[in-house]
Write an enzyme that holds these catalytic residues in place. Structure first.
Site, PDB file in Angstrom:
ATOM      1  N   ASN A   7       0.874  -1.171   0.000  1.00 55.10           N
ATOM      2  CA  ASN A   7       0.000   0.000   0.000  1.00 55.10           C
ATOM      3  C   ASN A   7       0.917   1.229   0.000  1.00 55.10           C
ATOM      4  OD1 ASN A   7      -1.824   2.004   0.448  1.00 55.10           O
ATOM      5  ND2 ASN A   7      -2.684   1.140   2.334  1.00 55.10           N
ATOM      6  N   LYS A  14       3.266   0.844   3.137  1.00 55.90           N
ATOM      7  CA  LYS A  14       2.979  -0.204   4.126  1.00 55.90           C
ATOM      8  C   LYS A  14       2.992  -1.551   3.411  1.00 55.90           C
ATOM      9  CE  LYS A  14      -0.287   2.674   6.429  1.00 55.90           C
ATOM     10  NZ  LYS A  14      -1.693   2.820   6.310  1.00 55.90           N
ATOM     11  N   ARG A  89      -2.512  -2.033  -3.552  1.00 55.29           N
ATOM     12  CA  ARG A  89      -3.723  -1.254  -3.339  1.00 55.29           C
ATOM     13  C   ARG A  89      -3.670  -0.038  -4.261  1.00 55.29           C
ATOM     14  NH1 ARG A  89      -5.644   2.013   2.062  1.00 55.29           N
ATOM     15  NH2 ARG A  89      -7.721   2.453   1.289  1.00 55.29           N
ATOM     16  N   HIS A 179     -12.965   2.828   0.318  1.00 53.77           N
ATOM     17  CA  HIS A 179     -12.903   1.781   1.352  1.00 53.77           C
ATOM     18  C   HIS A 179     -13.549   0.489   0.852  1.00 53.77           C
ATOM     19  CE1 HIS A 179     -12.996   5.171   4.614  1.00 53.77           C
ATOM     20  NE2 HIS A 179     -11.741   4.777   4.420  1.00 53.77           N
ATOM     21  N   GLY A 209     -10.692   8.152   8.257  1.00 46.19           N
ATOM     22  CA  GLY A 209     -11.668   8.389   7.193  1.00 46.19           C
ATOM     23  C   GLY A 209     -12.837   7.456   7.450  1.00 46.19           C
ATOM     24  N   ASP A 280      -8.746  12.592  16.952  1.00 47.48           N
ATOM     25  CA  ASP A 280      -8.773  11.255  17.558  1.00 47.48           C
ATOM     26  C   ASP A 280      -9.926  11.147  18.551  1.00 47.48           C
ATOM     27  OD1 ASP A 280      -8.192   8.979  19.307  1.00 47.48           O
ATOM     28  OD2 ASP A 280      -6.274   8.918  18.254  1.00 47.48           O
ATOM     29  N   PHE A 281     -10.751  10.120  18.372  1.00 50.53           N
ATOM     30  CA  PHE A 281     -11.964   9.991  19.185  1.00 50.53           C
ATOM     31  C   PHE A 281     -11.655   9.762  20.665  1.00 50.53           C
ATOM     32  CE2 PHE A 281     -15.960   9.715  16.551  1.00 50.53           C
ATOM     33  CZ  PHE A 281     -15.409  10.430  15.501  1.00 50.53           C
ATOM     34  N   ARG A 282     -10.460   9.232  20.957  1.00 52.27           N
ATOM     35  CA  ARG A 282     -10.095   9.062  22.371  1.00 52.27           C
ATOM     36  C   ARG A 282      -9.929  10.423  23.036  1.00 52.27           C
ATOM     37  NH1 ARG A 282      -5.842   4.655  20.331  1.00 52.27           N
ATOM     38  NH2 ARG A 282      -5.893   6.185  18.676  1.00 52.27           N
ATOM     39  N   GLY A 328     -10.942   1.683  13.008  1.00 48.10           N
ATOM     40  CA  GLY A 328     -10.442   2.176  14.298  1.00 48.10           C
ATOM     41  C   GLY A 328     -11.528   2.543  15.304  1.00 48.10           C
ATOM     42  N   GLU A 331     -14.369  -0.476  15.568  1.00 44.94           N
ATOM     43  CA  GLU A 331     -13.941  -1.682  16.294  1.00 44.94           C
ATOM     44  C   GLU A 331     -13.658  -1.416  17.764  1.00 44.94           C
ATOM     45  OE1 GLU A 331     -10.629  -3.539  14.184  1.00 44.94           O
ATOM     46  OE2 GLU A 331     -11.619  -3.098  12.292  1.00 44.94           O
ATOM     47  N   GLU A 382      -8.300  -5.318   5.073  1.00 44.89           N
ATOM     48  CA  GLU A 382      -8.207  -4.961   3.655  1.00 44.89           C
ATOM     49  C   GLU A 382      -7.054  -5.698   2.980  1.00 44.89           C
ATOM     50  OE1 GLU A 382      -9.099  -0.411   3.325  1.00 44.89           O
ATOM     51  OE2 GLU A 382      -8.653  -0.840   5.411  1.00 44.89           O
TER      52      GLU A 382
HETATM   53  P1  AMP Z   1      -8.246   3.917  11.330  1.00 36.35           P
HETATM   54  O1  AMP Z   1      -8.236   5.028  10.316  1.00 36.35           O
HETATM   55  O2  AMP Z   1      -9.208   2.829  10.990  1.00 36.35           O
HETATM   56  O3  AMP Z   1      -6.870   3.409  11.666  1.00 36.35           O
HETATM   57  O4  AMP Z   1      -8.803   4.568  12.683  1.00 36.35           O
HETATM   58  C1  AMP Z   1      -8.052   5.494  13.418  1.00 36.35           C
HETATM   59  C2  AMP Z   1      -8.968   6.227  14.406  1.00 36.35           C
HETATM   60  O5  AMP Z   1      -9.648   5.264  15.241  1.00 36.35           O
HETATM   61  C3  AMP Z   1      -8.222   7.100  15.403  1.00 36.35           C
HETATM   62  O6  AMP Z   1      -7.984   8.390  14.884  1.00 36.35           O
HETATM   63  C4  AMP Z   1      -9.197   7.174  16.560  1.00 36.35           C
HETATM   64  O7  AMP Z   1     -10.110   8.232  16.346  1.00 36.35           O
HETATM   65  C5  AMP Z   1      -9.960   5.868  16.493  1.00 36.35           C
HETATM   66  N1  AMP Z   1      -9.600   4.930  17.565  1.00 36.35           N
HETATM   67  C6  AMP Z   1      -8.619   4.020  17.593  1.00 36.35           C
HETATM   68  N2  AMP Z   1      -8.609   3.336  18.771  1.00 36.35           N
HETATM   69  C7  AMP Z   1      -9.626   3.838  19.501  1.00 36.35           C
HETATM   70  C8  AMP Z   1     -10.152   3.570  20.806  1.00 36.35           C
HETATM   71  N3  AMP Z   1      -9.630   2.626  21.590  1.00 36.35           N
HETATM   72  N4  AMP Z   1     -11.215   4.291  21.218  1.00 36.35           N
HETATM   73  C9  AMP Z   1     -11.746   5.246  20.444  1.00 36.35           C
HETATM   74  N5  AMP Z   1     -11.308   5.534  19.200  1.00 36.35           N
HETATM   75  C10 AMP Z   1     -10.265   4.861  18.736  1.00 36.35           C
END
Ligand code: AMP
Length: 395
Positions: A7, A14, A89, A179, A209, A280-282, A328, A331, A382
């Protein structure tokens, strides 16, 4: 059979080496800062290793990856000839491919012609192919797996916009969706889990995304990302759907060129722009818990928008059998899943809060008691879709 999955991004690359007997990655890693000072390779094979090395281009990066894969100390194969094929990809198939294809000169030419549809990603993806062609043994088969291809089954009513038809015909302006490998992987897993290949499924790929898809009988019939990955629900830093007149208004107010405005909508917007804190949702959950109202608002806007898409796709398909969360956020973020599924009881969606809060490996069935709709958390993969398509095509 061992498949190398690549990718390639503009300054990153990656990779995973997947053993198709077990469908497990036996090595994985990535090169970062390609073409920039301070480039490095992080590799995980027999052992973990960080290699700091100059990577002026993708060719040098691929060479370092291949060296790492055959390294006696941390590699996993004894020679490059153990790699049977490479799966790449590629972001955009345009309207030219509806599935993965073996890479030929003609395929490369068509991909190049679609560059204007994905000017940042497509050239970077192609560099991955060129680098492998230069560095790997002659004749190593390569396959292109497109992000858009899974959505090629959408009907015209879902992909033609309400603008003059000539704009579609002449300039290929339409919904493509992205996606695709992720929506395909999790919907295939859901179909297996449900034992119902005719299931109507809404898949929520929620990560940095995010996109939501309507899948009817294993086929994508609609998806929230659009002409580019800027459309759909608000994301980490992308705005998602907007009234298009906002672009002109913003350009005038902020003295932007159109390019600057699109960059603002791609990089400065979404939950990051609303909260002013983070993408970031955290961080947003922490901020909201500490009373930061804009963090709470950003989360509300996101979950509300996702819920509306779920409802819209249920209406489009005449109901749903299954709701899937992946990527992210999908899950890992139980709170966001719960917020999206709340108020959907009217259409038969109920989550079991205890099951939603637990962590399991593989599929987590979080369906609540009495829920007509199955609600599943499915880890996406993926790379495995890319490896499977590659193995199938090179036989
Ligand atoms: P991805 O693009 O699929 O790698 O998702 C990345 C995003 O997932 C990060 O920017 C976070 O917003 C979110 N994320 C990852 N781990 C967690 C977690 N344990 N709790 C809440 N959000 C998370």
């Amino acid at each position: 059979m061992k498949i190398l999955v690549i990718n390639a991004g503009s300054s990153s690359l990656k990779y995973q080496l997947i053993d198709m007997e077990t469908e497990q990655a036996i090595a994985k890693g990535g090169c970062e800062r390609i073409g920039l000072p301070g480039s490095f390779l992080k590799h995980k094979g027999k052992a973990e290793k960080q290699i700091d090395a100059d990577m002026p281009d993708h060719k040098v990066a691929i060479k370092l990856v291949l060296d790492a894969l055959v390294n006696p100390e941390y590699g996993v194969i004894s020679s490059m000839s153990e790699i049977n094929a490479v799966g790449h990809r590629i972001v955009h198939s345009g309207e030219d491919f509806d599935k993965s294809v073996v890479v030929t000169d003609e395929v490369i030419e068509i991909c190049k012609n679609n560059t204007e549809l994905a000017p940042l990603h497509q050239p970077a993806n192609l560099t991955g192919i060129f680098a492998c062609q230069e560095v790997m043994p002659k004749g190593t088969p390569m396959v292109a797996v497109f992000d858009t291809a899974f959505h090629s089954t959408m009907p015209q009513k879902a992909y033609v916009f309400g603008i003059p038809y000539e704009a579609y015909k002449n300039f290929k302006i339409r919904r493509y969706g992205f996606h695709g490998s992720s929506h395909r992987f999790v919907s295939e897993e859901a179909i297996k889990y449900l034992g119902n290949e005719n299931a109507k499924i809404v898949t929520c790929h929620l990560g940095n995304g995010s996109s939501i898809s309507a899948i009817d009988g294993g086929k994508s019939v609609d998806t929230s990302m659009s002409f580019t990955p800027l459309g759909g629900v608000p994301m980490g830093t992308r705005s998602g759907d907007l009234d298009p007149a906002i672009v002109e208004f913003l350009c005038k107010k902020l003295n932007f060129t159109v390019e600057e405005c699109v960059n603002y909508l791609n990089k400065k917007s979404g939950v990051s722009g609303v909260s002013g804190v983070s993408s970031d949702f955290r961080d947003l959950a922490k901020g909201a818990a500490e009373g930061n109202e804009r963090c709470a608002l950003a989360l509300d806007i996101f979950t509300y928008s996702c819920r509306k898409y779920v409802g819209a796709y249920a209406a489009a398909m005449g109901g749903i059998d299954c709701l899937v969360f992946t990527a992210g956020i999908g899950e890992n973020d139980a709170q966001t899943r719960l917020a999206i599924a709340s108020n959907l009881e009217f259409m038969g969606v109920k989550i079991d809060e205890a099951k939603n809060a637990r962590r399991v490996s593989g599929i987590n069935d979080i369906t609540g008691e009495g829920s007509r709709v199955k609600v599943l958390v499915i880890p996406t993969n993926e790379e495995l879709i890319i490896a499977r398509d590659t193995a199938n095509l090179v036989g």
